[in-house]
Write a protein that holds these residues in place. Structure first.
Motif, PDB file in Angstrom:
ATOM      1  N   THR A   1      37.096  37.466 -38.300  1.00 33.19           N
ATOM      2  CA  THR A   1      36.313  36.806 -39.336  1.00 33.19           C
ATOM      3  C   THR A   1      35.924  35.392 -38.901  1.00 33.19           C
ATOM      4  O   THR A   1      35.553  34.570 -39.716  1.00 33.19           O
TER       5      THR A   1
ATOM      6  N   GLY B   1      50.576  28.612 -28.579  1.00 31.28           N
ATOM      7  CA  GLY B   1      51.152  28.789 -29.911  1.00 31.28           C
ATOM      8  C   GLY B   1      50.354  29.721 -30.804  1.00 31.28           C
ATOM      9  O   GLY B   1      50.302  29.537 -32.015  1.00 31.28           O
TER      10      GLY B   1
ATOM     11  N   ASP C   1      58.606  26.311 -25.131  1.00 37.05           N
ATOM     12  CA  ASP C   1      58.029  25.394 -26.107  1.00 37.05           C
ATOM     13  C   ASP C   1      56.827  24.690 -25.470  1.00 37.05           C
ATOM     14  O   ASP C   1      56.943  24.126 -24.382  1.00 37.05           O
TER      15      ASP C   1
HETATM   16  C1  LIG Z   1      41.252  40.449 -42.905  1.00 39.94           C
HETATM   17  C2  LIG Z   1      41.880  39.434 -42.002  1.00 39.94           C
HETATM   18  C3  LIG Z   1      41.070  38.736 -41.144  1.00 39.94           C
HETATM   19  C4  LIG Z   1      41.633  37.805 -40.275  1.00 39.94           C
HETATM   20  N1  LIG Z   1      40.802  37.137 -39.409  1.00 39.94           N
HETATM   21  C5  LIG Z   1      41.351  36.321 -38.488  1.00 39.94           C
HETATM   22  C6  LIG Z   1      40.550  35.644 -37.516  1.00 39.94           C
HETATM   23  O1  LIG Z   1      39.320  35.766 -37.502  1.00 39.94           O
HETATM   24  N2  LIG Z   1      41.157  34.849 -36.610  1.00 39.94           N
HETATM   25  C7  LIG Z   1      42.515  34.676 -36.590  1.00 39.94           C
HETATM   26  O2  LIG Z   1      43.011  33.941 -35.714  1.00 39.94           O
HETATM   27  N3  LIG Z   1      43.297  35.277 -37.502  1.00 39.94           N
HETATM   28  C8  LIG Z   1      42.748  36.075 -38.457  1.00 39.94           C
HETATM   29  N4  LIG Z   1      43.569  36.652 -39.387  1.00 39.94           N
HETATM   30  C9  LIG Z   1      44.975  36.227 -39.479  1.00 39.94           C
HETATM   31  C10 LIG Z   1      45.884  36.903 -38.491  1.00 39.94           C
HETATM   32  O3  LIG Z   1      46.356  38.109 -39.042  1.00 39.94           O
HETATM   33  C11 LIG Z   1      47.108  36.011 -38.175  1.00 39.94           C
HETATM   34  O4  LIG Z   1      47.770  35.717 -39.384  1.00 39.94           O
HETATM   35  C12 LIG Z   1      46.740  34.696 -37.494  1.00 39.94           C
HETATM   36  O5  LIG Z   1      45.898  34.943 -36.385  1.00 39.94           O
HETATM   37  C13 LIG Z   1      47.995  34.007 -37.026  1.00 39.94           C
HETATM   38  O6  LIG Z   1      47.700  32.778 -36.436  1.00 39.94           O
HETATM   39  P1  LIG Z   1      48.688  32.131 -35.348  1.00 39.94           P
HETATM   40  O7  LIG Z   1      48.803  33.047 -34.189  1.00 39.94           O
HETATM   41  O8  LIG Z   1      48.232  30.761 -35.107  1.00 39.94           O
HETATM   42  O9  LIG Z   1      50.041  32.019 -36.170  1.00 39.94           O
HETATM   43  P2  LIG Z   1      51.403  32.830 -36.062  1.00 39.94           P
HETATM   44  O10 LIG Z   1      51.166  34.290 -36.130  1.00 39.94           O
HETATM   45  O11 LIG Z   1      52.320  32.215 -37.031  1.00 39.94           O
HETATM   46  O12 LIG Z   1      51.898  32.546 -34.599  1.00 39.94           O
HETATM   47  C14 LIG Z   1      52.377  31.317 -34.154  1.00 39.94           C
HETATM   48  C15 LIG Z   1      52.865  31.533 -32.738  1.00 39.94           C
HETATM   49  O13 LIG Z   1      53.284  30.302 -32.202  1.00 39.94           O
HETATM   50  C16 LIG Z   1      54.462  30.496 -31.444  1.00 39.94           C
HETATM   51  N5  LIG Z   1      55.170  29.206 -31.466  1.00 39.94           N
HETATM   52  C17 LIG Z   1      55.757  28.603 -32.524  1.00 39.94           C
HETATM   53  N6  LIG Z   1      56.274  27.422 -32.153  1.00 39.94           N
HETATM   54  C18 LIG Z   1      56.012  27.280 -30.840  1.00 39.94           C
HETATM   55  C19 LIG Z   1      56.308  26.270 -29.877  1.00 39.94           C
HETATM   56  N7  LIG Z   1      56.956  25.155 -30.212  1.00 39.94           N
HETATM   57  N8  LIG Z   1      55.882  26.457 -28.607  1.00 39.94           N
HETATM   58  C20 LIG Z   1      55.224  27.589 -28.257  1.00 39.94           C
HETATM   59  N9  LIG Z   1      54.918  28.568 -29.114  1.00 39.94           N
HETATM   60  C21 LIG Z   1      55.305  28.411 -30.400  1.00 39.94           C
HETATM   61  C22 LIG Z   1      55.201  31.590 -32.156  1.00 39.94           C
HETATM   62  O14 LIG Z   1      56.059  32.278 -31.245  1.00 39.94           O
HETATM   63  C23 LIG Z   1      54.068  32.480 -32.631  1.00 39.94           C
HETATM   64  O15 LIG Z   1      53.778  33.484 -31.685  1.00 39.94           O
HETATM   65  C24 LIG Z   1      43.022  37.576 -40.284  1.00 39.94           C
HETATM   66  C25 LIG Z   1      43.823  38.288 -41.165  1.00 39.94           C
HETATM   67  C26 LIG Z   1      43.263  39.201 -42.019  1.00 39.94           C
HETATM   68  C27 LIG Z   1      44.155  39.958 -42.954  1.00 39.94           C
END
Ligand SMILES: Cc1cc2nc3c(=O)[nH]c(=O)nc-3n(C[C@H](O)[C@H](O)[C@H](O)COP(=O)(O)OP(=O)(O)OC[C@H]3O[C@@H](n4cnc5c(N)ncnc54)[C@H](O)[C@@H]3O)c2cc1C
Lengths: 329, 265
Positions: free
Chosen positions: A259, A272, A311
């Motif tokens: 999206t 991250g 990290d």
């Molecule tokens: C219909 C729908 C559409 C969506 N569309 C999108 C989209 O277009 N784009 C999108 O990105 N998401 C989208 N999402 C959301 C998606 O499902 C995830 O929730 C989102 O991508 C998670 O973002 P993230 O990886 O930043 O966070 P998280 O999943 O919380 O991951 C954080 C990561 O950081 C790591 N981490 C934490 N602390 C540290 C540290 N100190 N050093 C190194 N690593 C660390 C963790 O191990 C973890 O892997 C959508 C969801 C739905 C339901």
């Protein structure tokens, strides 16, 4: 509209005297379907140079329709215009790009014509035996792929993801006919009051050959300064996961994914980011993905060619410094 | 007079199901919900409920939530009620269980008409299962409503509607007369948590349940307009080379050098 329909009509887009790259992709796809004339519809007052650009990229014919209301972001006007052009061109297949225009106007034209539409297609093919049109599209946030077959009714409306097809090389010697269409004046029921653009400086995320993106694991907005620095060294752009944009650390225009934006860089560096399917849906076209994440089981490593577990606060500074030395030496 | 708002909401497989737990039944061309992971209300539809509630916070409004399907999990579908919606209407029938976008738009349109007068129809921008983003557009076309997509802010007063819609870069302010349909995106902000009072109130309300025959549906319009011929999980067979150093700093340095070796930087 059934029976005699032939050919492919691409709903083109253009701005500032140039075709959108995505329109060239649709024309290439149209030619690959090999089912007759490939034409393009250009709304707004498309200059001759834009029409000729479309011809050089594969259009046999260009339909231009220049009502002041069309081609300017009013979906009501564009739906009506494309439906009218469709009535003249009578295509078997009607293609849109997955843009703000295509994702809304495409399905609405289909509903108006009483036919089905397929959103976000990564492939549109004619089946060998029957010549029937089949599309492939990601579903369930990219966790699965679906193949869907159109019934006989024409046109078959497909909204196609950007960069799924390569445009043809421009050939200035190609010939094509320009057909001006008189439009019934459209009824526009929405009024645009104001448009606020927030285009970030530098390389566009969608066009960047290097993208550096951060996720929730960065913990807040300020670490993105380091990602900016890294992107600057590599001539790339900064992006983010939805978690980052939802938290308000960055504007939504940075979001990569289902999206958000679809990117196709040669090098995609993530810090991250967990690699949720909806995120990967927007970056699966990256040639090489590099992931820094503290969780070795994180899904992002399944898509990465190179990974570092730990990290980011320990890894990123020396990573950036070494890259600085390498690119500056 | 109170503003009548209809919100369309869908029950979906939890999209945050870990990738490793995602399963399909390829023969039946269906997704198999992961054991122990309950369904949820589609996230963007919760954003639409939130948009409706924000209007209701400032003006006299009644909110009806409508859903089409079968096998509803009542505690899940009651969430919009516990957030503050007034009424829940479920079109609950095997005949409308697995409809495609065009057919769903048709049935929802019939249900919205049956509800009586409405001023505003709000939908999520897309459903997180089939990611089609077509049903709201189909409702707007079927009911002949002005349509504004991708809202991050919705204001309704004196028969007029002001919507801020998300663009690729930036946003746009659009006005329309009501009745109208608006699709809502997550940029609107987090849906509110149900309060304890809201949960209590919702537990006392029962949904209005309609069947297909209550809506006098034309069976021809329930047939799928595209045929699902194959559903599969894409294989990614990338091998990830893990770069390890003595400590984080060393790892970062080695990672950069490795990328240079591969001529990636
Ligand atoms: C219909 C729908 C559409 C969506 N569309 C999108 C989209 O277009 N784009 C999108 O990105 N998401 C989208 N999402 C959301 C998606 O499902 C995830 O929730 C989102 O991508 C998670 O973002 P993230 O990886 O930043 O966070 P998280 O999943 O919380 O991951 C954080 C990561 O950081 C790591 N981490 C934490 N602390 C540290 C540290 N100190 N050093 C190194 N690593 C660390 C963790 O191990 C973890 O892997 C959508 C969801 C739905 C339901």
């Amino acid at each position: 509209m059934t029976g005699a329909a032939l050919g492919v009509l691409a709903a083109g887009e253009w701005t500032d005297g140039r075709l959108y790259p995505g329109t060239g992709e649709l024309l290439a796809l149209g030619r690959s379907l090999d089912c007759g004339e490939v034409s393009v519809a250009l709304l707004g007052d498309a200059p001759e140079s834009v029409c000729r650009e479309a011809v050089s990229l594969g259009a046999d014919a260009v339909y231009t329709a220049s009502h002041p209301l069309t081609g300017d972001g009013d979906a009501d006007a564009d739906v009506s215009a494309i439906a009218q052009i469709c009535g003249q061109a009578k295509p078997r297949v009607l293609l849109f790009g997955k843009t703000a225009f295509g994702a809304e106007v495409g399905p609405r034209v289909a509903f108006r014509l009483g036919v089905g539409a397929a959103q976000d297609c990564v492939a549109v093919e004619a089946e060998d035996e029957s010549g029937r049109v089949v599309v492939t599209r990601p579903v369930h946030g990219g966790n699965a792929m679906a193949r869907l077959r159109f019934p006989d009714a024409d046109p078959k409306v497909a909204i196609v993801r950007g960069k799924a097809y390569e445009p043809l090389a421009a050939d200035g010697s190609r010939r094509g006919e320009i057909r001006r269409v008189e439009l019934e004046p459209p009824v526009v029921r929405t009024r645009r009051v104001e448009t606020v653009e927030s285009r970030s400086a530098g390389v566009r995320l969608e066009d960047a050959s290097v993208v550096v993106a951060g996720g929730r694991g960065l913990g807040g907005p300020s670490p993105f300064e380091q990602l900016e620095e890294l992107a600057g060294l590599l001539g790339g752009a900064v992006g983010a996961s939805r978690a980052v944009c939802d938290a308000g650390w960055l504007d939504h225009s940075y979001q990569i994914g289902l999206t958000g934006k679809t990117i196709t860089p040669d090098l995609y560096i993530t810090v991250g980011i967990s690699g949720a399917s909806q995120h990967m849906a927007g970056c699966s076209g990256a040639r090489h993905t590099v992931a820094i994440n503290k969780d070795a089981d994180s899904n992002i490593f399944k898509a990465a060619s190179f990974g570092a577990v730990g990290d980011w606060q320990d890894i990123l500074p020396s990573f950036i410094e070494t890259i600085r030395e390498l690119v500056e030496s | 007079m109170a503003l009548n708002i209809v919100v369309c909401a869908k029950q979906v497989v939890d999209p945050e199901t870990p990738v490793s737990a995602f399963r399909i039944d390829a023969d039946a061309r269906r997704v198999v919900p992961a054991p122990g992971v309950p369904p949820v209300v589609n996230g963007f539809d919760e954003n639409a409920v939130e948009a409706a509630l924000r209007i209701k916070d400032g003006t006299d409004a009644a909110i009806a939530v409508v859903s089409v399907g079968s096998g509803f999990a009542m505690d899940v579908m009651k969430k919009p009620l516990s957030m503050g919606a007034d009424q829940l209407v479920l079109v609950d029938d095997e005949a409308v269980a697995d409809l495609d976008a065009a057919a769903t738009a048709y049935v929802l349109s019939r249900a919205i008409e049956r509800l009586g007068g409405y001023d505003l129809v709000l939908c999520g921008r897309q459903a997180s299962d089939w990611d089609n983003a077509q049903v709201p557009l189909g409702i707007a076309e079927t009911l002949g409503l002005p349509c504004v997509t991708m809202a991050q802010k919705v204001e309704a007063h004196n028969g007029g509607l002001v919507v801020e819609r998300v663009l690729d870069e930036g946003y746009q302010v659009v006005e329309a007369d009501m009745p109208a349909l608006v699709t809502v995106s997550n940029e609107l902000g987090e849906p509110r948590y149900p309060s304890l009072r809201g949960i209590m109130a919702a537990s006392r309300k029962s949904p209005t349940v309609w069947t297909a025959s209550d809506l006098d549906l034309d069976p021809a319009r329930l047939a799928p307009s595209l045929e699902l011929v194959d559903l599969f999980i894409p294989v990614t067979d990338r091998q990830c080379e893990m770069v390890e150093g003595e400590d984080g700093q060393d790892t970062g340095r080695r990672l950069a050098l490795r990328l240079r070796e591969e001529k990636l930087i």
